[in-house]
Design an enzyme around this catalytic site. Structure first.
Site, short mmCIF file in Angstrom:
data_model
loop_
_atom_site.label_atom_id
_atom_site.label_comp_id
_atom_site.label_asym_id
_atom_site.label_seq_id
_atom_site.Cartn_x
_atom_site.Cartn_y
_atom_site.Cartn_z
N ASP A 1 1.69 7.53 -0.83
CA ASP A 1 0.82 6.42 -1.21
C ASP A 1 0.74 5.50 0.00
OD1 ASP A 1 -0.22 5.26 -4.17
OD2 ASP A 1 -0.05 3.74 -2.60
N ARG B 1 -5.59 -11.61 -7.27
CA ARG B 1 -4.56 -10.81 -6.62
C ARG B 1 -4.05 -11.46 -5.34
NH1 ARG B 1 -4.32 -5.07 -7.61
NH2 ARG B 1 -4.94 -4.77 -9.74
#
Ligand SMILES: C[S@@+](CC[C@H](N)C(=O)[O-])C[C@H]1O[C@@H](n2cnc3c(N)ncnc32)[C@H](O)[C@@H]1O
Lengths: 287, 121
Positions: free
Chosen positions: A140, A32
């Site tokens: 979020d 990632r």
């Protein structure tokens, strides 16, 4: 990646998002981070970490934190909680809030928007709510997923995992290979960037909180703390809905599971001592 | 054991679908066009049907209309599974009595979600 680098990243992530990494996840971390490494023009992860340690690395820290998030989501994920929302929770709230005609829903880790839009589509199917004020607040930590959520555009793959075809026909339009949610549903949801580790009182009070598949990444203490602070934003007769693999049992005593309704929780009545505190004091505390 | 009739002129697709649906516990019958499929239904009406659109002899749409007008033909849950990936086709299929609609390409998760949606899983 050296063990020191890995530890540094763990600490950064835990501090910023509550996310706990274990050593088995090292390969995942590397996967990632590589796109971030390339994007910011570093040669290696080690170099990226050096930059993170420099002063004024805040933007980079945000970027790294976002890159580490697991954002997977589906429309009507696990089906059952949404059926319960439609069949139990909403009818009950329609009764209880009939004077105020206002209901506030919160999707507390909304990711790319499937969860709050699923709620919005269900609300839209209740004609009795047509002249009510229904707030659907979707938050979020990651701006990247929120951008996608606000756009409301999904791949053919995404609209086929959990979204009934009738809902697709009713609420989406086709744009090339992709599907865009209708303006009507899109406008029912307010998206806001918000970190669950920070003060939640700014979001106001809610009747229903969907907090699904996010606490699972936190350690015990962070979970307990988040649950307690969520409790303060929830109406005494409101509901908390957790993910299929999550529970409050054995973790927190501010919520109790609703018998026979898997994944549904109600706030426990406050002890008298707390109820005696000056009005306005509760809920204003910053963690 | 629930029976699922897989109707597709591509043997590759039938094989992929068979593997997925056998995994969910269905007994599988295959047909490669609508005519064959109608014969199969006359003999033994399945609980589930996975239906392609474009096929020689009789296409999926014609099959569905014929099925829905035959005795017992209202019983099976019919899930379209086709490359016709536009709203007009979807609306036509649903109007003709389909229960769900899969746009190809598909995978196990999509089949599972759609079969759950219509109560087959
Ligand atoms: C797996 S998704 C869950 C999405 C949706 N609730 C569902 O169940 O399908 C987890 C989301 O939690 C978000 N997240 C992680 N830590 C967070 C925090 N501290 N505050 C707010 N959101 C957070 C991530 O950005 C990610 O989008």
């Amino acid at each position: 990646m050296t063990p020191f680098d890995f530890d540094f990243l763990c600490k950064l992530l835990k501090e910023r998002s509550g996310l706990v990494l274990t050593h088995e996840k090292e390969y995942l971390v590397e996967n990632r981070l590589m796109p971030v490494v390339r994007r910011v023009g570093c040669a290696t992860i080690a170099e990226l970490i050096q930059r993170l340690k420099a002063p004024a690395a805040d933007a980079l820290k945000v970027e790294v934190t976002e890159a580490m998030m697991i954002n997977e989501s589906f429309f009507f994920r696990d089906k059952n909680p949404f059926d319960q929302f439609r069949d139990t929770i909403l009818p009950e709230l329609i009764e209880k809030r009939s004077k105020r005609r206002r209901i506030r829903l919160w999707s507390a880790a909304a990711s790319s928007g499937q969860e709050p839009y699923s709620l919005a589509m269900m609300v839209a199917s209740f004609s009795r709510l047509a002249d009510w004020q229904i707030d659907i607040v979707a938050t979020d930590i990651s701006n990247e997923v929120l951008e996608k959520a606000r756009a409301g555009i999904y791949s053919q793959f995404e609209v086929q995992r959990g979204l009934p075809i009738q809902m697709l026909m009713q609420h989406f339009e086709q744009v090339g290979e992709q599907w865009r949610i209708s303006d009507k549903v899109r406008k029912m949801v307010q998206f806001r960037q918000h970190n669950l580790l920070t003060d939640l009182s700014v979001l106001g009070m809610f009747d229903v909180v969907f907090c699904r598949n996010v606490l699972i990444y936190f350690d015990q203490a962070t979970k307990v703390d988040a649950l307690e602070r969520i409790r303060r934003q929830l109406a005494p007769d409101g509901y908390l809905i957790l993910g299929a693999a999550e529970t409050v049992v054995g973790l927190s005593d501010v919520f109790a599971p609703v018998p026979d309704k898997r994944g549904l929780y109600r706030p426990k009545p406050k002890p008298l001592a707390v109820a005696a505190v000056k009005p306005g004091a509760a809920g204003a505390r910053v963690a | 054991m629930k029976r699922c009739l897989i109707i597709d002129d591509s043997s590759v697709i039938r094989k992929v679908a068979r593997r997925i649906l056998e995994g969910f516990g269905f007994a599988i019958v295959e047909a490669s066009d609508g005519r064959q499929a109608l014969d199969a239904c006359r003999k033994d009406m399945p609980e589930a049907i996975l239906l392609d659109w474009n096929m020689p002899v009789m296409d999926g749409y014609e099959f569905l209309r014929a099925l829905r007008s035959m005795p017992g033909g209202d019983k099976p849950k019919v899930v379209f599974c086709t490359t016709e990936n536009d709203l007009a086709h979807i609306a036509r299929a649903m109007h003709a009595g389909a229960d769900e609609y899969i746009m190809k390409p598909f995978d196990k998760e999509i089949v599972q979600a759609k079969f759950q949606e219509v109560g087959l899983l």
